[in-house]
Design an enzyme around this catalytic site. Structure first.
Site, PDB file in Angstrom:
ATOM      1  N   HIS A 158       0.718  -1.150  -0.042  1.00 21.15           N
ATOM      2  CA  HIS A 158       0.050   0.015  -0.122  1.00 21.15           C
ATOM      3  C   HIS A 158       0.828   1.257  -0.047  1.00 21.15           C
ATOM      4  CE1 HIS A 158      -3.564  -2.537   1.995  1.00 21.15           C
ATOM      5  NE2 HIS A 158      -3.738  -2.395   0.465  1.00 21.15           N
ATOM      6  N   GLU A 161       1.695   3.737   2.991  1.00 17.58           N
ATOM      7  CA  GLU A 161       2.459   3.214   4.133  1.00 17.58           C
ATOM      8  C   GLU A 161       3.962   3.240   4.314  1.00 17.58           C
ATOM      9  OE1 GLU A 161       0.087  -0.607   4.711  1.00 17.58           O
ATOM     10  OE2 GLU A 161      -1.715   0.507   4.585  1.00 17.58           O
ATOM     11  N   ARG A 216      -3.328   4.734  -1.951  1.00 18.20           N
ATOM     12  CA  ARG A 216      -3.157   3.383  -1.295  1.00 18.20           C
ATOM     13  C   ARG A 216      -2.917   2.240  -2.374  1.00 18.20           C
ATOM     14  NH1 ARG A 216      -5.301  -0.159   2.814  1.00 18.20           N
ATOM     15  NH2 ARG A 216      -6.543  -1.766   1.792  1.00 18.20           N
ATOM     16  N   HIS A 286       2.758  -3.715   6.578  1.00 17.03           N
ATOM     17  CA  HIS A 286       1.558  -2.426   6.496  1.00 17.03           C
ATOM     18  C   HIS A 286       1.701  -1.481   7.619  1.00 17.03           C
ATOM     19  CE1 HIS A 286      -0.991  -4.784   3.608  1.00 17.03           C
ATOM     20  NE2 HIS A 286      -0.179  -5.586   3.743  1.00 17.03           N
ATOM     21  N   GLU A 360       0.872  -4.722  10.941  1.00 19.18           N
ATOM     22  CA  GLU A 360       0.506  -3.214  11.001  1.00 19.18           C
ATOM     23  C   GLU A 360       1.357  -2.592  11.888  1.00 19.18           C
ATOM     24  OE1 GLU A 360      -1.540  -2.111   8.870  1.00 19.18           O
ATOM     25  OE2 GLU A 360      -3.004  -3.627   8.126  1.00 19.18           O
TER      26      GLU A 360
END
Lengths: 384, 177
Positions: A158, A161, A216, A286, A360
């Site tokens: 993405h 990020e 994104r 991510h 994440e």
């Protein structure tokens, strides 16, 4: 430390202030010398943090009114420093790992890293992006005649990020810099090869640098070029198009025209399929959220090895928290985040790779995608 | 679960002062999400147990600084792409954060999670009364849909009054192509 602004009204106040300054050896910013303090004139004093309360109490006692001109001197100093171009421990041939780098520099970095570590590192072509850019991964492999299992890590699926590609670069640097001195790393590499893809969604990443920081998806056009981008993490062939997606190109979770419709997805999927019997663990990085996610996103039915998946993840989260206290939550995507289908993590698990995780990274929303560069180091260190 | 009404949540929260890390205050809150209705904001009752830090001096300074500007303040992309906020724009950023809290509250359901991603644009509007007015375009990130939604928000502020959102509207069209 604080800087106080005082306008003494009477001679008595002036005397008291002069006494205070000389006894406590306070740093006078204005005027320069205690003897120049005068009634009706501006007085600026820097008070060291441990003395702040004492000084304020003394002023209150003598009915001298004051204003806090600067509540935190250090903060001001830090903010007015030009962005440091180098922070000693991070330089590896001049590359600054505590800054975000545009794609051009990341390409150059990959070439340089291979050059500087040719016994361990080889750069490999994976495929091409929609806009025809080359996708490369780095293979970190200790030469040996025995076949080794693989750990795959990809970053930057993405575009927005940014902390994710920053982490991949940091990770490579850490492994290579400490390979000689750290027996743990050597033992690791005796039995495993590391494959790192620093930026998966190259077109999107470049777009987030040049046009839209919060982009994104990738940059493939739909609807006659009136709409751009597929969410690559909804484009894999795992319950594709079933939940947590949109079939509308203008959505940020548009899953594409079909599973693996995007060249970036195909490049990764093809490779992983070809190596699938050797891949032990798949990691995809991510941000944000501070989570370690296990399969699946499309159903709450647990995967066959869910106990093992959870245990490994929990240990990872504990180790991470141990570094700076950053807390991570662990669990299946469908349970702790939201439903989604077509994710790379889920697909990889369905083709038989046992350990598959989405990380994440920081934070939990205060900065979100725009994590300040001064958090690159602590984030990477704890994740390491 | 409250039949025919909605879902009520009882929360114990710890607030941390962003500008004085380590300084925390406990709160309790009750949040009621109304059944079915997507257009009513959840009811919130909040009790703060303790005191919030006084900011009178800094408030007054910011107010005086903005009032004495010859040209109205205009700024974009706070923070910038690398996460930096210039010192003099920090209060503008903090005000945007507070305003985003209001907008997020008004638009939240049990299935949304909003965060302020960035201040896209801010423009000061000079007023004939004592208030400062800032017209913002805020970018709100919604976690479940992953959308970044531009939102126009007008904020009024004065050192002696809490910040107020006097007008807000979800911006039509898309955040860039």
């Amino acid at each position: 430390d604080q800087v106080l602004h005082i306008v003494p009204e009477t001679f008595q106040q002036v005397q008291h202030l002069q006494l205070l300054c000389s006894t406590l050896m306070l740093d006078l910013w204005k005027p320069l010398l205690p003897e120049n303090i005068g009634a009706g004139e501006d007085l600026h004093i820097r008070v060291p943090a441990p003395l702040v309360q004492e000084v304020k109490d003394s002023l209150d006692q003598h009915m001298i009114s004051y204003r806090v001109l600067i509540p935190d001197v250090q903060k001001l100093v830090d903010q007015s420093m030009p962005r440091e171009r180098s922070s000693h421990r991070q330089i590896s041939g001049g590359y600054v790992y505590t800054e975000y780098h545009p794609m051009e520099e990341i390409y150059q970095w990959m070439t340089q890293i291979q050059k500087d570590n040719s016994e361990l590192v080889t750069q490999h072509f994976l495929g091409k992006t929609f806009e025809n850019r080359a996708m490369y991964y780095l293979q970190i492999s200790q030469p040996s005649n025995k076949p080794k299992k693989i750990i795959w890590m990809d970053c930057g699926i993405h575009a927005r990020e940014w902390i994710s590609p920053a982490f991949c670069q940091w990770f490579v640097k850490e492994i290579l810099q400490n390979y000689k001195s750290d027996p743990k790393i050597r033992r690791f590499l005796q039995n495993l090869d590391l494959y790192v893809l620093p930026v998966l969604n190259i077109d999107g990443y470049i777009y987030s640098w040049e046009e839209d920081r919060l982009w994104r998806k990738n940059r493939s056009p739909y609807e006659n070029g009136t709409c751009y981008g597929t969410d690559l993490n909804r484009n894999f062939n795992s319950s594709w198009g079933s939940v947590g997606v949109s079939f509308n190109c203008s959505s940020d979770v548009f899953c594409g025209s079909g599973p693996e419709s995007e060249p970036e997805t195909r490049a990764v999927a093809q490779f992983i399929k070809s190596k699938r019997s050797d891949i032990l663990c798949y990691l995809t990085i991510h941000s944000y959220g501070q989570l370690i996610l296990t399969p699946y996103g499309s159903t709450t039915r647990p995967p066959s090895n869910s106990e093992e998946l959870m245990q490994v993840a929990k240990e990872a989260a504990a180790a991470l928290t141990g570094k700076y206290g950053t807390s991570y939550r662990v669990g299946s995507t469908a349970l702790i985040l939201y439903n989604n289908s077509g994710s790379s993590r889920d697909w990889v698990h369905t083709i038989g790779i046992p350990l598959s995780y989405t990380f994440e990274l920081r934070d939990t929303g205060a900065h979100g995608f725009i994590l300040p560069a001064n958090q690159i180091q602590p984030t990477c260190e704890e994740t390491m | 679960d409250i039949e025919d009404v909605g879902h009520k949540y009882y929360l114990e929260l710890e607030l941390e002062d962003v500008l004085d890390k380590g300084r925390t205050v406990n709160c309790t809150a009750e949040v009621l999400y109304h059944l079915g209705s997507k257009s009513t904001a959840p009811d919130v009752q909040l009790t703060v147990q303790g005191e919030l830090r006084g900011t009178e001096e800094a408030d007054q300074e910011f107010y005086n600084r903005i009032r004495s500007l010859e040209k109205e303040l205009v700024a974009e992309n706070i923070p910038d792409s690398h996460g930096n906020v210039p010192l003099e724009l920090e209060p503008i950023h903090l005000l945007a954060w507070a305003a985003s809290g209001y907008v997020i509250w008004q638009n939240s359901t049990e299935n949304t999670e909003f965060h302020l991603a960035q201040v896209k644009h801010v423009k000061q509007v000079k007023r004939s009364d004592e208030d400062l007015q800032f017209d913002y375009v805020l970018l709100l990130h919604e976690m479940v849909s992953q959308e970044v939604i531009p939102w126009e928000v007008t904020v009024l502020w004065h050192p002696q009054h809490p910040a107020r959102v006097s007008w807000d509207r979800r911006q039509l069209g898309h955040t860039l192509g």
